[in-house]
Design a protein around this motif. Structure first.
Motif, PDB file in Angstrom:
ATOM      1  N   THR A 121      17.301 -58.869  26.582  1.00 35.59           N
ATOM      2  CA  THR A 121      16.936 -60.232  26.677  1.00 35.59           C
ATOM      3  C   THR A 121      18.097 -61.227  26.313  1.00 35.59           C
ATOM      4  O   THR A 121      18.604 -61.005  25.092  1.00 35.59           O
ATOM      5  CB  THR A 121      15.636 -60.590  25.890  1.00 35.59           C
ATOM      6  N   ASN A 122      18.268 -62.299  27.203  1.00 39.05           N
ATOM      7  CA  ASN A 122      19.487 -62.916  26.846  1.00 39.05           C
ATOM      8  C   ASN A 122      20.652 -62.212  26.410  1.00 39.05           C
ATOM      9  O   ASN A 122      21.509 -62.429  25.323  1.00 39.05           O
ATOM     10  CB  ASN A 122      18.969 -64.187  25.619  1.00 39.05           C
ATOM     11  N   TYR A 123      21.161 -61.490  27.478  1.00 35.90           N
ATOM     12  CA  TYR A 123      22.243 -60.510  27.313  1.00 35.90           C
ATOM     13  C   TYR A 123      23.363 -61.299  27.330  1.00 35.90           C
ATOM     14  O   TYR A 123      23.613 -62.209  28.434  1.00 35.90           O
ATOM     15  CB  TYR A 123      22.035 -59.645  28.271  1.00 35.90           C
ATOM     16  N   HIS A 124      24.481 -60.996  26.597  1.00 36.16           N
ATOM     17  CA  HIS A 124      25.609 -61.989  26.501  1.00 36.16           C
ATOM     18  C   HIS A 124      26.673 -61.475  27.511  1.00 36.16           C
ATOM     19  O   HIS A 124      27.174 -60.352  27.380  1.00 36.16           O
ATOM     20  CB  HIS A 124      26.318 -62.014  25.011  1.00 36.16           C
ATOM     21  N   VAL A 125      27.115 -62.379  28.247  1.00 39.01           N
ATOM     22  CA  VAL A 125      28.294 -61.805  29.072  1.00 39.01           C
ATOM     23  C   VAL A 125      29.340 -62.947  29.270  1.00 39.01           C
ATOM     24  O   VAL A 125      29.013 -64.252  28.911  1.00 39.01           O
ATOM     25  CB  VAL A 125      27.709 -61.640  30.588  1.00 39.01           C
ATOM     26  N   ILE A 126      30.474 -62.520  29.453  1.00 40.05           N
ATOM     27  CA  ILE A 126      31.541 -63.416  29.595  1.00 40.05           C
ATOM     28  C   ILE A 126      32.518 -63.443  31.053  1.00 40.05           C
ATOM     29  O   ILE A 126      33.556 -62.997  31.100  1.00 40.05           O
ATOM     30  CB  ILE A 126      32.593 -63.344  28.419  1.00 40.05           C
ATOM     31  N   PRO A 127      31.923 -63.977  31.787  1.00 40.92           N
ATOM     32  CA  PRO A 127      32.645 -64.152  33.268  1.00 40.92           C
ATOM     33  C   PRO A 127      33.510 -65.266  33.245  1.00 40.92           C
ATOM     34  O   PRO A 127      33.301 -66.199  32.808  1.00 40.92           O
ATOM     35  CB  PRO A 127      31.432 -64.215  34.601  1.00 40.92           C
ATOM     36  N   GLY A 167      35.983 -65.995  31.521  1.00 42.16           N
ATOM     37  CA  GLY A 167      35.987 -66.409  30.127  1.00 42.16           C
ATOM     38  C   GLY A 167      34.778 -67.232  29.662  1.00 42.16           C
ATOM     39  O   GLY A 167      35.070 -68.084  28.429  1.00 42.16           O
ATOM     40  N   ARG A 168      33.774 -67.432  30.540  1.00 40.67           N
ATOM     41  CA  ARG A 168      32.693 -68.446  30.092  1.00 40.67           C
ATOM     42  C   ARG A 168      31.462 -67.661  29.375  1.00 40.67           C
ATOM     43  O   ARG A 168      31.280 -66.323  30.046  1.00 40.67           O
ATOM     44  CB  ARG A 168      32.296 -69.023  31.315  1.00 40.67           C
ATOM     45  N   HIS A 169      31.049 -68.058  28.410  1.00 40.19           N
ATOM     46  CA  HIS A 169      30.002 -67.363  27.535  1.00 40.19           C
ATOM     47  C   HIS A 169      28.744 -67.707  28.035  1.00 40.19           C
ATOM     48  O   HIS A 169      28.356 -69.079  28.257  1.00 40.19           O
ATOM     49  CB  HIS A 169      29.930 -67.631  26.256  1.00 40.19           C
ATOM     50  N   PHE A 170      27.913 -66.771  28.709  1.00 39.94           N
ATOM     51  CA  PHE A 170      26.789 -67.004  29.120  1.00 39.94           C
ATOM     52  C   PHE A 170      25.831 -66.067  28.750  1.00 39.94           C
ATOM     53  O   PHE A 170      26.000 -64.799  28.196  1.00 39.94           O
ATOM     54  CB  PHE A 170      26.595 -67.002  30.955  1.00 39.94           C
ATOM     55  N   TYR A 171      24.353 -66.415  29.061  1.00 41.33           N
ATOM     56  CA  TYR A 171      23.356 -65.421  28.460  1.00 41.33           C
ATOM     57  C   TYR A 171      22.311 -65.188  29.512  1.00 41.33           C
ATOM     58  O   TYR A 171      21.827 -66.315  30.252  1.00 41.33           O
ATOM     59  CB  TYR A 171      22.407 -65.942  27.246  1.00 41.33           C
ATOM     60  N   ILE A 172      22.206 -63.818  30.022  1.00 43.71           N
ATOM     61  CA  ILE A 172      21.051 -63.520  31.218  1.00 43.71           C
ATOM     62  C   ILE A 172      19.898 -63.485  30.564  1.00 43.71           C
ATOM     63  O   ILE A 172      19.445 -62.527  29.554  1.00 43.71           O
ATOM     64  CB  ILE A 172      21.580 -62.398  31.987  1.00 43.71           C
ATOM     65  N   ASP A 173      18.822 -64.223  31.168  1.00 43.59           N
ATOM     66  CA  ASP A 173      17.452 -64.024  30.874  1.00 43.59           C
ATOM     67  C   ASP A 173      16.888 -62.465  30.524  1.00 43.59           C
ATOM     68  O   ASP A 173      16.395 -62.216  29.531  1.00 43.59           O
ATOM     69  CB  ASP A 173      16.521 -64.674  31.576  1.00 43.59           C
ATOM     70  N   LEU A 174      16.832 -61.595  31.568  1.00 45.66           N
ATOM     71  CA  LEU A 174      16.453 -60.450  31.523  1.00 45.66           C
ATOM     72  C   LEU A 174      17.705 -59.678  32.167  1.00 45.66           C
ATOM     73  O   LEU A 174      17.837 -59.992  33.458  1.00 45.66           O
ATOM     74  CB  LEU A 174      14.998 -60.437  31.983  1.00 45.66           C
ATOM     75  N   LEU A 178      29.042 -67.466  39.216  1.00 43.52           N
ATOM     76  CA  LEU A 178      29.833 -66.528  38.312  1.00 43.52           C
ATOM     77  C   LEU A 178      29.297 -65.306  37.984  1.00 43.52           C
ATOM     78  O   LEU A 178      30.229 -64.429  38.146  1.00 43.52           O
ATOM     79  CB  LEU A 178      30.333 -67.552  37.231  1.00 43.52           C
ATOM     80  N   LEU A 179      28.091 -65.255  37.637  1.00 44.55           N
ATOM     81  CA  LEU A 179      27.648 -64.010  37.617  1.00 44.55           C
ATOM     82  C   LEU A 179      27.467 -63.169  38.585  1.00 44.55           C
ATOM     83  O   LEU A 179      27.954 -61.763  38.528  1.00 44.55           O
ATOM     84  CB  LEU A 179      25.984 -64.115  37.172  1.00 44.55           C
ATOM     85  N   ARG A 180      27.138 -63.638  39.839  1.00 41.22           N
ATOM     86  CA  ARG A 180      27.322 -62.900  41.197  1.00 41.22           C
ATOM     87  C   ARG A 180      28.782 -62.239  41.515  1.00 41.22           C
ATOM     88  O   ARG A 180      28.956 -61.377  41.980  1.00 41.22           O
ATOM     89  CB  ARG A 180      26.488 -63.702  42.365  1.00 41.22           C
ATOM     90  N   GLU A 181      29.783 -63.359  41.289  1.00 36.29           N
ATOM     91  CA  GLU A 181      31.031 -62.983  41.669  1.00 36.29           C
ATOM     92  C   GLU A 181      31.478 -61.817  40.560  1.00 36.29           C
ATOM     93  O   GLU A 181      32.451 -61.200  41.085  1.00 36.29           O
ATOM     94  CB  GLU A 181      31.951 -64.217  41.606  1.00 36.29           C
TER      95      GLU A 181
END
Length: 332
Positions: free
Chosen positions: A245-251, A253-260, A292-295
């Protein structure tokens, strides 16, 4: 951990006993800005007091050093900004949950100021008001200088009126937020152990305590909205693997959190609530973020509220997850 600000009740009104207003009783009754709080006590407020405002003012007016009064139940959970609410008719059957014992009383309970006492029993002629005994857990400063019950105590008190998924959503929120009931004093961080220890102070055979313990076992941390909770529960009910839950990713160089997120298969579910389509900036930022997540290799499926309740649309995203994650281990 997200910091959630105190609930804003507006400007605190003036509260004084009848004698201090310097007016006759009939004059106070005729004045639309004056409201009777309790016997002989009047509030000056231009709008009718909400149940939360009334609960906060009654707690201040009635408390003494001996009764250690606090706002509790649904009122306290609202003041703590936990996600209580009614449950639509399709949710409990879909999740295999029983309806709460007093679910039909939810609205009445929400609209009735609810206080609890510890120490000296309180007696009052304050009109429509519910008063129960507290288990004596900590109380916290809240809006307008009132005291708010410990959230675990408030959950146990409110449990008969709340569906299981709402209880899980409330505990998700407790595990994921740093709640502030007074602007200067945040509540402690609530871990699963802290909540479990607080529940040990209640009778273990209590149906409400058992329900809150069951909700704790199903709760996750890093959950930032009740609809993320509901989406997760639907996926798990259909036999899909547990998500992050709210998994941290950095595409890029941008910091995002994925819901599930299911990182091993780069699979993601994003739930977009009302804010994502009512505010243009949120809508634009969300589209950019998902692109960005998809790319970066994530297969993202975006959900809205109708995707949860509409059976055909719900089946679409559940089938998507099954294709990506493998056959479900069980179905409803």
């Amino acid at each position: 951990m997200k910091r959630v600000p105190a609930l804003d009740l507006g400007e605190c009104p003036v509260v004084k006993p009848f004698a201090d207003w310097g007016r006759r009783n009939e004059q106070l009754f005729r004045d639309p800005t004056m409201q009777l709080l309790a016997r002989g006590v009047w509030v000056q407020h231009s709008e009718p007091l909400s149940p939360l405002q009334r609960a906060a003012l009654l707690q201040r007016h009635l408390r003494t050093g001996g009764n250690q009064l606090r706002v509790t139940g649904l009122n306290a959970l609202e003041l703590l900004d936990l996600p209580i609410g009614e449950t639509q008719s399709w949710v409990n059957p879909l999740l295999g949950h029983r309806a709460p014992e007093r679910g039909l009383e939810f609205e009445t309970a929400k609209l009735t100021p609810h206080l609890s006492w510890h120490g000296t029993r309180i007696r009052t002629f304050a009109g429509q008001l519910r008063i129960t005994k507290s288990r004596g857990l900590n109380r916290y400063y809240g809006p307008w200088g009132c005291f708010v019950a410990h959230p675990v105590e408030a959950l146990v008190v409110a449990a008969p009126c709340l569906s299981m998924w709402r209880l899980i959503a409330c505990i998700d929120a407790l595990l994921s937020r740093r709640i502030v009931v007074d602007e200067e004093v945040p509540l402690q961080e609530f871990t699963a152990d802290v909540i479990d220890d607080a529940l040990d102070l209640f009778p273990p055979s209590s149906p409400s305590v058992r329900r809150v313990r069951a909700a704790l076992r199903a709760a996750y941390d890093q959950v930032w909205s009740p609809n993320e909770t509901l989406t997760r529960l639907i996926a798990l009910r259909h036999g899909l693997p547990p998500p992050r839950t709210n998994y941290h990713v950095i595409p890029r160089g941008r910091h995002f959190y994925i819901d599930l997120a299911w990182p091993d298969s780069m699979t993601a579910i994003e739930y977009n609530g009302e804010v994502h389509y009512t505010k243009r900036s949120h809508y634009e930022d969300e589209n950019y973020r998902i692109q960005l997540l998809r790319e970066s290799g994530w297969d993202v499926h975006v959900l809205v509220w109708r995707d949860l309740w509409d059976p055909e649309r719900r089946r679409t995203w559940l089938d998507f997850l099954a294709r990506k994650l493998g056959p479900p281990t069980g179905t409803i």
